[in-house]
Each structure stands twice: as C-alpha cells, then as structure tokens.
Motif scaffolding. Sequence first.
Motif, short mmCIF file in Angstrom:
data_model
loop_
_atom_site.label_atom_id
_atom_site.label_comp_id
_atom_site.label_asym_id
_atom_site.label_seq_id
_atom_site.Cartn_x
_atom_site.Cartn_y
_atom_site.Cartn_z
N ALA A 163 59.28 14.40 76.61
CA ALA A 163 60.45 13.55 76.46
C ALA A 163 60.77 13.32 74.98
O ALA A 163 59.91 12.89 74.21
CB ALA A 163 60.22 12.22 77.17
N GLY A 164 62.01 13.62 74.59
CA GLY A 164 62.40 13.43 73.20
C GLY A 164 63.81 13.92 72.95
O GLY A 164 64.57 14.20 73.87
N HIS A 165 64.16 14.03 71.67
CA HIS A 165 65.46 14.50 71.20
C HIS A 165 66.60 13.75 71.92
O HIS A 165 67.27 14.27 72.80
CB HIS A 165 65.61 16.01 71.41
CG HIS A 165 66.68 16.59 70.52
ND1 HIS A 165 66.39 17.32 69.40
CD2 HIS A 165 68.04 16.52 70.58
CE1 HIS A 165 67.52 17.68 68.81
NE2 HIS A 165 68.53 17.21 69.51
N ALA A 166 66.83 12.52 71.48
CA ALA A 166 67.67 11.60 72.23
C ALA A 166 68.95 11.23 71.49
O ALA A 166 69.08 11.44 70.28
CB ALA A 166 66.89 10.33 72.55
N GLU A 167 69.87 10.65 72.25
CA GLU A 167 71.12 10.14 71.69
C GLU A 167 71.54 8.90 72.48
O GLU A 167 71.46 8.89 73.72
CB GLU A 167 72.20 11.20 71.73
CG GLU A 167 73.46 10.81 70.98
CD GLU A 167 74.21 12.01 70.42
OE1 GLU A 167 75.14 11.79 69.63
OE2 GLU A 167 73.86 13.15 70.76
N LEU A 168 71.99 7.86 71.77
CA LEU A 168 72.43 6.62 72.39
C LEU A 168 73.95 6.61 72.54
O LEU A 168 74.67 6.98 71.60
CB LEU A 168 72.02 5.41 71.54
CG LEU A 168 70.60 4.85 71.69
CD1 LEU A 168 69.57 5.87 71.25
CD2 LEU A 168 70.45 3.56 70.89
N VAL A 169 74.41 6.17 73.71
CA VAL A 169 75.85 6.11 73.99
C VAL A 169 76.16 4.81 74.73
O VAL A 169 75.40 4.40 75.62
CB VAL A 169 76.32 7.33 74.81
CG1 VAL A 169 77.74 7.13 75.33
CG2 VAL A 169 76.24 8.59 73.96
N LEU A 226 60.76 6.23 73.27
CA LEU A 226 60.51 7.08 74.44
C LEU A 226 59.49 8.14 74.09
O LEU A 226 59.55 8.74 73.02
CB LEU A 226 61.82 7.74 74.86
CG LEU A 226 61.76 8.74 76.02
CD1 LEU A 226 61.55 8.00 77.34
CD2 LEU A 226 63.04 9.57 76.07
N THR A 227 58.53 8.36 74.99
CA THR A 227 57.59 9.48 74.86
C THR A 227 56.83 9.62 76.18
O THR A 227 56.74 8.67 76.96
CB THR A 227 56.61 9.29 73.69
OG1 THR A 227 55.85 10.49 73.52
CG2 THR A 227 55.66 8.13 73.95
N LEU A 236 69.18 4.71 63.31
CA LEU A 236 68.87 6.12 63.12
C LEU A 236 67.90 6.54 64.22
O LEU A 236 66.76 6.06 64.27
CB LEU A 236 68.26 6.34 61.74
CG LEU A 236 67.82 7.75 61.35
CD1 LEU A 236 69.00 8.70 61.33
CD2 LEU A 236 67.13 7.72 59.98
N VAL A 237 68.36 7.40 65.12
CA VAL A 237 67.55 7.85 66.25
C VAL A 237 66.96 9.21 65.90
O VAL A 237 67.69 10.13 65.50
CB VAL A 237 68.42 7.95 67.53
CG1 VAL A 237 67.56 8.34 68.73
CG2 VAL A 237 69.12 6.61 67.79
N LEU A 238 65.66 9.36 66.06
CA LEU A 238 64.95 10.53 65.57
C LEU A 238 64.09 11.16 66.67
O LEU A 238 63.43 10.45 67.44
CB LEU A 238 64.02 10.15 64.40
CG LEU A 238 64.71 9.54 63.18
CD1 LEU A 238 63.68 8.91 62.26
CD2 LEU A 238 65.50 10.62 62.43
N ALA A 239 64.09 12.48 66.72
CA ALA A 239 63.10 13.22 67.52
C ALA A 239 61.83 13.30 66.69
O ALA A 239 61.86 13.57 65.49
CB ALA A 239 63.63 14.61 67.84
N GLU A 240 60.69 13.07 67.36
CA GLU A 240 59.43 12.98 66.63
C GLU A 240 58.38 13.86 67.28
O GLU A 240 58.37 14.07 68.50
CB GLU A 240 58.95 11.53 66.65
CG GLU A 240 57.64 11.31 65.92
CD GLU A 240 56.76 10.26 66.58
OE1 GLU A 240 55.77 9.85 65.95
OE2 GLU A 240 57.05 9.89 67.73
N GLY A 248 57.28 19.89 71.90
CA GLY A 248 56.35 20.18 72.97
C GLY A 248 55.83 18.91 73.62
O GLY A 248 56.53 17.90 73.73
N PHE A 249 54.57 18.95 74.05
CA PHE A 249 54.01 17.81 74.78
C PHE A 249 53.78 16.59 73.91
O PHE A 249 53.50 15.50 74.42
CB PHE A 249 52.71 18.24 75.46
CG PHE A 249 52.92 19.18 76.62
CD1 PHE A 249 53.29 18.69 77.87
CD2 PHE A 249 52.79 20.55 76.46
CE1 PHE A 249 53.50 19.56 78.93
CE2 PHE A 249 53.00 21.43 77.51
CZ PHE A 249 53.36 20.92 78.76
N GLU A 250 53.88 16.73 72.57
CA GLU A 250 53.75 15.59 71.67
C GLU A 250 55.08 14.94 71.32
O GLU A 250 55.14 14.05 70.48
CB GLU A 250 53.05 16.05 70.37
CG GLU A 250 51.61 16.47 70.55
CD GLU A 250 50.74 15.33 71.04
OE1 GLU A 250 50.76 14.25 70.41
OE2 GLU A 250 50.06 15.49 72.07
#
Length: 528
Positions: A243-249, A230-231, A197-201, A205-207
């Motif tokens: 850096a965020g909101h990711a997806e693995l392929v 990643l951050t 489960l890949v999550l944006a955290e 913004g900058f966090e």
Amino acid sequence: MTLARNPVIRGFAPDPSLVRVGDWYYVATSSFEWFPTIPLHRSRDLVHWEYAGHVRGAVPGDSLAGVPDSGGIWAPSLSWDGERFWVVYSVVRSVGTPYFDTDTYVSTATEIDGTWSAPRRIASHGFDPALFHEDGRLWLLNLQNDHRPGGRRFAGIVLRELDRRTLAPVGDTHLLLQHERLVEGPKVVRRDGWYYLVLAEGGTGFEHGVLVARSRALTGPYELDDRPLLTSRDDPALPLQKAGHAELVRTPDGDWVLSHLVARPLATPDGPRCPLGRETAVQALVWDAEGWPRMRHGGVHPAVEVDVPTRRQELEPREPADPLGWPWSTLRGYPDPSWADATTRPGWIRLTGRHGPESWWAHSLLARRITEHRAEAEVTVEADPGTFTQAAGLVLRYNTEAYLSLDLTWAEPEGEGQRGQQWRGGTGRRVLALVEREEFGTRQAAVVDVDTAGPLTLGVTVEDGEARFWYVRGGVRTPVGPPLDFTRLSDDYGSKLRFTGAMAGIHAMDLVDAAFTADFTGFRLTCW
C-alpha cells in the motif's frame, strides 16, 4: 455511503493519480512500456469504474522501441486547473542504472477523452513529477535524483515554478524535504491554511507506505507527521500489500478520500508474489484534532471493504469501438491497423510476425490484463508455419524475461535433431511448442504434433499459481505439458526491477522474412 471493494481497478493499474471534476472522478495510471499510454478511468461513485480513454501521443513519435522492460511512462499525475486537464509524467529510458535518463513531459486537454496536446518537455529532475495549481500559478513537484557514486538516488523532493504559457522555469528550485527513507511520488493539497505534502515512502514493494508533511508556506519548511498515513509493511498477513503512492481528493460534500496502489499476493514456497501487478484502491479519510489526515476506519492498514462518501451510481457497459483498442494493449507502440482489416477476414485478427518475444523493438502482440488469480484464456488460431523461425499462439506475458507461450510452429521430422536448417520447412512437422521463459533462461516444456490443417483452439487455465495449457481436439481439451509456475510472472520474481503485471494475449513472430501471418478469432479472457 457506497461500499467499495478494493482494489477498485483490478490488475496492472499502478500509481493512481486521482482528480475530481464536478461529479466525476478520474484516475490516470502508469503504463510503462505498454500502449495505450497513460490509461484513464472515470467513476461517479469511486466504486464503479470505466475506461475513459488514454493520453494519446504521450510519447513523442508514438514509439518506445528500445526502452527496457519496466521503462517507459512512470507515475503520471493528473490535475485540473478549472478549465482543462493537465498530465505530467516521466519517460524513463534506463532501468536499474543510477541515471534513469528521464524526460518529463506535460500535456493538456479540455475533455478527458478528447485530444491531448503534443507533449512538451519540462525540467526533468527525476521521475514521479506532479503539478500544483494555485491562484493562476503553476508549480512542479519532483523527486530529485543524485546519480553520483555515493549519492542518494532519492535525494529529496523539490519544487519549481513554471510559466503557465511557456512551461519555462521561473525563479529558484526549492528543496522541500529530505528523509532517511526513500521518498517519492510527491503531491500537494491545501486545507485550512496548511499545505500538505503527500509522499510515497519505502519503495514500491512490500515496504511501501504513505507519509504526510505540512507547512504554512508552499515552499516550506515542511514538518513530517510522526506516523505513516498508510502502509501494510508491518503485517504480511494483510490481503492488500504494498500500500502506497497516494493522492488526497475532496468530495463535493467536503469529505476526503485517498487513492493509492495495492497488490494482492499469492503465497509460494519462495515467498509472496503478486502476478496481477499493482492495482488501484481507495480509502475514506478523516482529519484528527491536530489537523493530520487519518484512515476513517482507524489504524494505518488498507481496508478491503470501504464505505466511501458517495452515492452509488453504476455505469452502463460500453462496447469497444475499436477492435484493437482497450482492453487490448500492445508493446512499445500502437497496433498496426491492418491487424483488424475487415476486408482481409471479417471477425478475425491477422498478425504479421515480427521480432521474437524477447525483443525491445518490434512485437506483433495483443494482450489484456489478468485481473484475478483464477483466470482462463482461449483463442482459435489458423496459420501454416514453414520453419522454426515462425510461430504464433497464446501467451501469458510479464516481460521479455518472464512469459509462458503455447505456439503453433514447425519442427524437424521425428527423430531428427535441431540443426538450424530453417529452409527445410517442407519436410518438417506442424507442432505445438510450450515454452517457459524465466530470468535464467528458456526451456521447451513440451512439443505436441498437430498435423491436421485448419484452425486450432488453444487455451490456458490459471489457478493456485499454476498455468495449465491445453488445446481442443475432437471437441475435448487435451493438456499440453506439465503445469507451469504462473507466479514467476510477477514483480516479485527475479533479481531485476519489475513494475507491471501479467497479461494474456496472442502473438506471432517471423524472425527471417517478417512476412508469416497468423489469423486469430474468438479470444476470450475470463477472470474470477
């Protein structure tokens, strides 16, 4: 290996959702209040990208009239079930409230640039939905929103099965994970018997950052990795922030890559600002001995230069088939086809003025994404405004509370005050008005007489965070007004939520009759 330089899709391309089908990679990005809805890009090597169409009809009725700034389509998620593309997304109609007033839709197509099915509304737990396909079954992931006083607006990630034919809910809703920090943007991939489960955290913004959790069962329980994937939040000196909101392929050769959003800040006395908006980047992944994904270059920071596991395949440039199509964008609806009617004036675009630049309803505007911090735009305009309620010109725009415009308009005779007598156009002057709009109001930065009739070339140069407007007189660029603060056209200025990016374009308004026309030709936007 192919060297990618991030961001790979530059300028206002946030929340990338990456999918591979055969040898092609496809990305869908958020469009918010802008049309075309859900822009789609494609690449064979993750480095060279081209516009591949959009999800036409994503908004029922093809209108977002009345939707507030940074509302509209948030975080579309693109997927492939082996036969067709699916896209799921939310239309957010309230921004800055506990409710969001969100409608979630699904659309499908057999070809990425083909006809997309009419959107069907599904369960709308919150924004940032995603679909997971497995063994002929269809699952919906979503952020859960709790609007109640004292509730958590980001109250965890939920999973619900949908009937593949009817899209009706099947069975119970499963709570997969809750976290003390804000988590959203869920995506699921399966590898070696684990569901990841890949999550944006941490907000966008900058966090911002990316977390990963895993489980042996799709419905959980999920165990969080003890470190972010990643951050960039711990190092403000990094050239790629947010850096965020990711997806693995997975690639055809079995390697793994990550798509995610980033932003490139400019330093200002009031802190970093990102007028280009959030953009699309890629990274190469490896898996550690415990089975967790890691950045191949090490650490948790986004890399500007990345060797991605693909073979270099440049794309042939394609000429736009539609004079009003991409890279043009419009606000809250598609452009009026009459704007580019070749029988009216071949080679020109004719805008008929409608509402002013702060309307949420009816704009006459065409704009393009600014993709670098140094840019220049120019256009030739011909119009004959007869009152101060008519204007047309060149605009740098973020939203209704952040824009800079140089407009050909009307003003009272020299020495006469503003008395609101718009019917006295015949006795006034033809002027260029430089207007600056920011969160706390509008000011007229300069007014210049331009009494000569006929076409007039307007331009703006953006550099070092400043916008300098000019017009051409006698073949020479003549400055108009002082330099203006371009960095206010960013997510990071003001007190309200902002999610888009700076655009350069043309617009026209006629607040009384909606009949005034302005002709434009030779629009050029250069970014470097």
